[in-house]
Design a protein around this motif. Structure first.
Motif, PDB file in Angstrom:
ATOM      1  N   ARG A   1       2.394   1.839  -3.555  1.00 56.08           N
ATOM      2  CA  ARG A   1       1.175   2.575  -4.430  1.00 56.08           C
ATOM      3  C   ARG A   1       1.141   4.046  -4.104  1.00 56.08           C
ATOM      4  N   SER A   2       1.094   4.247  -2.925  1.00 55.10           N
ATOM      5  CA  SER A   2       0.780   5.835  -2.491  1.00 55.10           C
ATOM      6  C   SER A   2       1.949   6.507  -2.849  1.00 55.10           C
TER       7      SER A   2
ATOM      8  N   SER B   1       0.905  -1.214   0.109  1.00 54.64           N
ATOM      9  CA  SER B   1      -0.041  -0.154   0.023  1.00 54.64           C
ATOM     10  C   SER B   1       0.845   1.245  -0.302  1.00 54.64           C
TER      11      SER B   1
ATOM     12  N   LYS C   1      -5.068  -5.645   5.338  1.00 55.01           N
ATOM     13  CA  LYS C   1      -4.789  -4.617   5.486  1.00 55.01           C
ATOM     14  C   LYS C   1      -3.777  -4.308   6.984  1.00 55.01           C
TER      15      LYS C   1
ATOM     16  N   ASP D   1     -10.811  -4.047  -1.543  1.00 52.60           N
ATOM     17  CA  ASP D   1      -9.625  -4.638  -2.194  1.00 52.60           C
ATOM     18  C   ASP D   1      -9.640  -6.158  -1.744  1.00 52.60           C
TER      19      ASP D   1
END
Length: 425
Positions: A145-146, A142, A286, A263
């Protein structure tokens, strides 16, 4: 320079050593005292005299190293790789460097200074490439990606600038020019700060130009964070009757009924589902470890309907875009924005009497309704795969599977009543 014992190397000998390593054999040499053949352990280091050393790694990389002392300290200078640089050329270069050392020079230090000067000419684009290879790949998916989104913005705005010339003014101007939301700008600043921290670590710059920049001063006070909402029973009735593509309508139902993250549903594969034991095993989440989610009968029915709609895809929500299938080798899950876009399209086309919500709001809706139905708070948290707070979260390793099954059964019965009432009406 102090005298050294000379073990003069031979070109043929070096070739034999290289060939031995390439053939997964052990290099050998003759013992000068006994004239017997001895095996040479890897990694290998053999001197040619006066500090010139031939090194050979287990992987077959051979390098020339010049070892010397300067100011009372041991130094090493890499001359180059063998066979790119042969024995005679290595000796020639070693003699030239030793002449410099005898004049008081320190070629290893000079080489580092030249490398540092080259780094100072790096562009921000080159820094980003180095950061991606060495740092970003080791971060969580994650975060990748960010940060990746932010690095694209950094590269588009200041990619051609020299790293050594970037100032805090440039960083502020970039943030203002991007014009992203406060949250995205915060991520942009954080990512840029980590990027230039990498530059400072490489000694390209003395200080990080992002230090001291406050987003409140640049963009003003952070807007009030939007609160998650709980869709009412009336809103749920309207949502269940929504004129949506059937795959999207089923996805919405599954998000509500299982309380999973979008997701987790989007990437779900059929081999994660055990319909006989009524369990969905989510491999990762997550919060870290995976979780087993109890499946109720209505949920199994919705999944089986998706199975018919998805044909032979391994994903429960396969992509419908041919370009995306090609990109991912013929099969792929839906785009991360597909469910949200379907909800937005429904709003645009039908203007329903439902407060605007996102896929994530379906989790808060599930949690709030379960609490209203009498499910204890800690069980609702576990249904959402949230970690329990404090000491309880550290020591309580119970999965509450049966309690979660009871809670989700109660919740899905409520949703089923809503769906059935639409059919009857």
């Amino acid at each position: 320079m102090s005298a050294r014992t000379k073990e003069i190397l031979e070109s043929l000998q070096l070739k034999h050593w290289m060939r031995a390593v390439e053939n997964d054999e052990v290099p050998t040499a003759k013992d000068p005292k006994t004239n017997t053949v001895i095996q040479l352990p890897l990694p290998l280091a053999r001197t040619d005299g006066d500090g010139l050393t031939f090194t050979l790694s287990k992987s077959g990389t051979a390098t020339w190293i010049l070892r010397y002392r300067h100011g009372g300290r041991a130094r090493e200078l890499t001359i180059g790789n063998y066979p790119d640089i042969g024995l005679s050329e290595a000796r020639k270069r070693a003699r030239e460097q030793r002449a410099e050392i005898d004049r008081g020079g320190d070629p290893a230090s000079d080489k580092r200074k030249v490398k540092a000067l080259i780094l100072q000419d790096w562009s921000v684009r080159e820094l980003i490439d180095d950061y991606r290879k060495k740092i970003l790949v080791g971060l969580g998916s994650s975060t990748q990606r960010s940060y990746g989104r932010s690095l694209i913005r950094v590269e588009s705005k200041i990619g051609s600038y020299l790293v050594s010339k970037i100032t805090p003014v440039d960083i502020v101007a970039m943030i203002e020019d991007v014009g992203a939301t406060w949250t995205e700008s915060s991520m942009l600043l954080s990512s840029t700060k980590m990027l230039f921290r990498h530059a400072a670590g490489k000694k390209i710059i003395p200080t990080n130009p992002c230090i001291g920049i406050e987003l409140n001063a640049v963009l003003g006070k952070r807007p009030v964070i939007r609160k998650r909402l709980m869709l009412s029973e009336l809103e749920l009735r309207i949502l269940f009757a929504a004129d949506m593509r059937r795959e999207n309508a089923l996805a919405v139902r599954l998000l509500l009924a299982t309380a999973v993250r979008s997701d987790e549903l989007r990437n779900a594969k059929w081999d994660q589902f055990d319909f006989e034991n009524q369990v969905w095993s989510v491999p990762t989440s997550k919060t870290g470890p995976g979780i087993q989610i109890p499946l109720t009968l209505p949920v199994i029915g919705w999944l089986q309907e998706l199975k018919l709609l998805g044909f032979d895809s391994v994903f429960i929500l396969p992509s419908r875009a041919q370009s995306r299938k090609v990109k991912f080798g013929g099969d792929a899950p839906i785009n991360p924005n597909t469910i949200g876009a379907a909800i937005e399209f429904w709003y645009t086309e039908h203007n329903p009497a439902v407060r605007r919500f996102t896929p994530h709001d379906l989790r808060s809706t599930a949690k709030s309704h379960m609490r209203r139905l009498g499910v204890p708070r800690d069980i609702t948290e576990m249904c959402l795969n949230h970690k329990l707070a404090g000491v309880e979260g550290i020591y309580d390793v119970h999965t509450y599977f049966e309690e979660r099954r009871d809670a989700l059964t109660l919740w899905v019965e409520y949703l089923t009543q809503i769906e059935n009432s639409l059919v009857l009406s």
